[in-house]
Scaffold this motif. Structure first.
Motif, short mmCIF file in Angstrom:
data_model
loop_
_atom_site.label_atom_id
_atom_site.label_comp_id
_atom_site.label_asym_id
_atom_site.label_seq_id
_atom_site.Cartn_x
_atom_site.Cartn_y
_atom_site.Cartn_z
N GLU A 129 82.73 15.63 -58.34
CA GLU A 129 83.14 15.85 -59.72
C GLU A 129 83.39 14.54 -60.47
OE1 GLU A 129 84.06 19.53 -57.39
OE2 GLU A 129 84.31 17.38 -57.06
N ASP A 130 83.74 13.48 -59.76
CA ASP A 130 84.00 12.20 -60.42
C ASP A 130 82.82 11.22 -60.31
OD1 ASP A 130 84.18 11.72 -57.73
OD2 ASP A 130 86.14 10.71 -57.80
N SER A 131 81.67 11.71 -59.87
CA SER A 131 80.48 10.84 -59.80
C SER A 131 80.10 10.39 -61.21
CB SER A 131 79.31 11.57 -59.15
OG SER A 131 79.58 11.88 -57.80
N PRO A 132 79.57 9.17 -61.35
CA PRO A 132 79.20 8.69 -62.69
C PRO A 132 78.09 9.53 -63.31
CG PRO A 132 78.33 7.23 -60.98
CD PRO A 132 79.26 8.18 -60.30
N GLN A 133 78.23 9.83 -64.58
CA GLN A 133 77.22 10.60 -65.30
C GLN A 133 76.42 9.66 -66.20
OE1 GLN A 133 78.52 14.24 -67.13
NE2 GLN A 133 79.72 14.89 -65.36
N ARG A 134 75.34 9.12 -65.61
CA ARG A 134 74.43 8.23 -66.35
C ARG A 134 73.02 8.79 -66.22
NH1 ARG A 134 78.36 4.16 -64.60
NH2 ARG A 134 77.41 4.05 -62.51
N PRO A 135 72.71 9.83 -66.97
CA PRO A 135 71.41 10.51 -66.82
C PRO A 135 70.26 9.63 -67.30
CG PRO A 135 72.55 11.32 -68.76
CD PRO A 135 73.52 10.42 -68.05
N THR A 136 69.07 9.94 -66.80
CA THR A 136 67.87 9.18 -67.18
C THR A 136 66.91 10.04 -68.00
OG1 THR A 136 66.84 9.81 -65.08
CG2 THR A 136 68.02 7.71 -65.14
N THR A 137 67.32 11.27 -68.33
CA THR A 137 66.44 12.17 -69.08
C THR A 137 67.12 12.58 -70.39
OG1 THR A 137 67.30 14.22 -68.11
CG2 THR A 137 65.51 13.09 -66.93
N ARG A 138 66.30 13.04 -71.31
CA ARG A 138 66.81 13.51 -72.60
C ARG A 138 67.73 14.73 -72.43
NH1 ARG A 138 64.42 17.44 -75.36
NH2 ARG A 138 62.62 17.21 -74.00
N LYS A 139 67.31 15.70 -71.61
CA LYS A 139 68.14 16.88 -71.40
C LYS A 139 69.45 16.51 -70.71
CE LYS A 139 64.93 19.49 -69.43
NZ LYS A 139 63.71 18.73 -69.76
N GLY A 140 69.39 15.55 -69.80
CA GLY A 140 70.62 15.12 -69.14
C GLY A 140 71.61 14.51 -70.12
N ALA A 141 71.12 13.69 -71.04
CA ALA A 141 72.00 13.07 -72.04
C ALA A 141 72.65 14.14 -72.93
CB ALA A 141 71.21 12.09 -72.89
N ILE A 142 71.90 15.18 -73.26
CA ILE A 142 72.44 16.27 -74.08
C ILE A 142 73.54 17.00 -73.33
CG2 ILE A 142 71.89 18.51 -75.12
CD1 ILE A 142 69.11 17.31 -75.81
N ARG A 143 73.33 17.26 -72.03
CA ARG A 143 74.35 17.95 -71.25
C ARG A 143 75.61 17.10 -71.08
NH1 ARG A 143 73.90 23.48 -70.21
NH2 ARG A 143 75.56 23.04 -68.71
N VAL A 144 75.46 15.80 -70.93
CA VAL A 144 76.63 14.93 -70.85
C VAL A 144 77.43 15.01 -72.15
CG1 VAL A 144 77.41 12.54 -70.72
CG2 VAL A 144 75.68 13.38 -69.11
N GLU A 145 76.75 14.96 -73.27
CA GLU A 145 77.42 15.05 -74.56
C GLU A 145 78.10 16.41 -74.74
OE1 GLU A 145 78.88 14.39 -78.41
OE2 GLU A 145 78.39 13.07 -76.74
#
Length: 334
Positions: A129-145
């Motif tokens: 749960e505390d792993s860094p969230q640094r996505p490399t995809t567009r969909k990943g960036a949207i989910r982080v936001e």
């Protein structure tokens, strides 16, 4: 966990109840005694009761419909996604903003099925749960936001439970890799396609188990942190072929003899400029090239043993639900 049957314990609004996880959670909450509302864009009337669930006409993109539907609800399940992975940049964030507005107005807890899209390669192979969230995809960036907005909404009194799991499968799982990539729904199993590289592990989650986990966390919602995130272990396919072999074994018990074949990524790549869903799937291919699993230590500390249906039973129920097995098994044992 014991659940009191037929005793109303609360009211919940499900956004995405026509999908796999939303529909399953709606049914499990109903069976646990909850009054369940579901929002749908296409209804013959403004309100319809069906199978013990009240369906309301409305759109998750319309803030007023979401806020009105959420009145009196203690839980809002945000399980809605644009179909076929399309129009994420236009729809995903406005929909979560509407859910946050409804939760702020009603005091409801938001329940979100999370994804592994939030993570990039620096967080693999075991996600916590505390792993860094640094996505490399567009969909990943949207989910982080999306999750960032939910966490920021704790300042408005909004509480959230995120349950992150592997690739969904189940009798009514909706769009999933199992149904879209491995087999063909509505047809007897003749071929099982294997998307991953040999020896590369992959994590799967049986939708009824995910929904049961959510129900247990919802019942504890008042004791959890304002923004609480949990990972499920699900079914870990250590070499990337166990799921395919499980499908093959179940099919053989029903008189079928499917063959295993590599998923035709080359064909998906050629067709992706013309088929939006394939284009979106290609973006997530990296999740099949490296092992990605999740630790459920935090979840099991909170609820005890994670709900877990044996793989063979889960695969059989899934294939039956998708219309991929004969009605009368050939030589099956009960």
């Amino acid at each position: 966990m014991e659940t009191t049957q037929n005793v109303q314990v609360g009211r919940a609004l499900i956004l995405g109840a026509t999908g796999g996880i939303g529909g399953e959670l709606a049914r499990q909450l109903r069976d646990a005694g909850w009054e369940v509302r579901a929002l749908a864009r296409t209804l013959d009337a403004a309100e319809v009761e069906r199978d013990g669930i009240v369906w309301l006409r409305g759109d998750a993109m319309d803030r007023r419909s979401v806020v009105d539907a959420a009145r009196g609800c203690g839980v809002i399940v945000h399980a809605v996604n644009p179909p076929g992975y399309r129009r994420w940049s236009e729809l995903v964030l406005p929909m979560i903003d509407n859910t946050i507005a409804a939760a702020a107005a009603t005091g409801a807890t938001v329940v979100l099925p999370g994804t592994v899209y939030n993570y990039g390669g620096d967080a693999f192979p075991v996600l916590r749960e505390d792993s860094p969230q640094r996505p490399t995809t567009r969909k990943g960036a949207i989910r982080v936001e999306l999750e960032r907005r939910l966490e920021a909404a704790t300042a408005q009194g909004v509480r959230t439970i995120v349950v992150r799991a592997g690739d969904f499968f189940g009798p009514r799982a909706g769009n999933s890799w199992f149904a879209q990539g491995l087999i063909q729904p509505g047809r007897m199993v003749q071929t099982v396609r294997v998307p991953g590289r040999p020896g590369v592990g992959h994590q799967w989650s049986y939708v009824p188990d995910v929904a049961r986990t959510m129900v247990e966390l919802i019942e504890r919602r008042h004791t959890l942190a304002a923004f609480a995130s949990f990972h499920m272990r699900g079914h870990w396919d250590a070499d990337g072929t166990q799921m395919a072999h499980a499908i093959q074994a179940v099919a053989q018990r029903h008189g079928l003899h499917p063959r295993l074949r590599r998923f035709p990524w080359w064909l998906a790549r050629l067709a992706s400029p013309f088929v939006p869903t394939l284009r979106e799937l290609m973006e997530m291919r990296y999740l099949w090239r490296v092992p990605v699993s999740m630790s459920n230590a935090r979840l099991e500390t909170e609820i005890g043993r994670e709900p877990h249906t044996p793989l063979d039973a889960a695969v059989e129920a899934t294939l039956k639900g998708l219309g991929c097995l004969p009605q009368t098994p050939n030589g099956a044992h009960f």
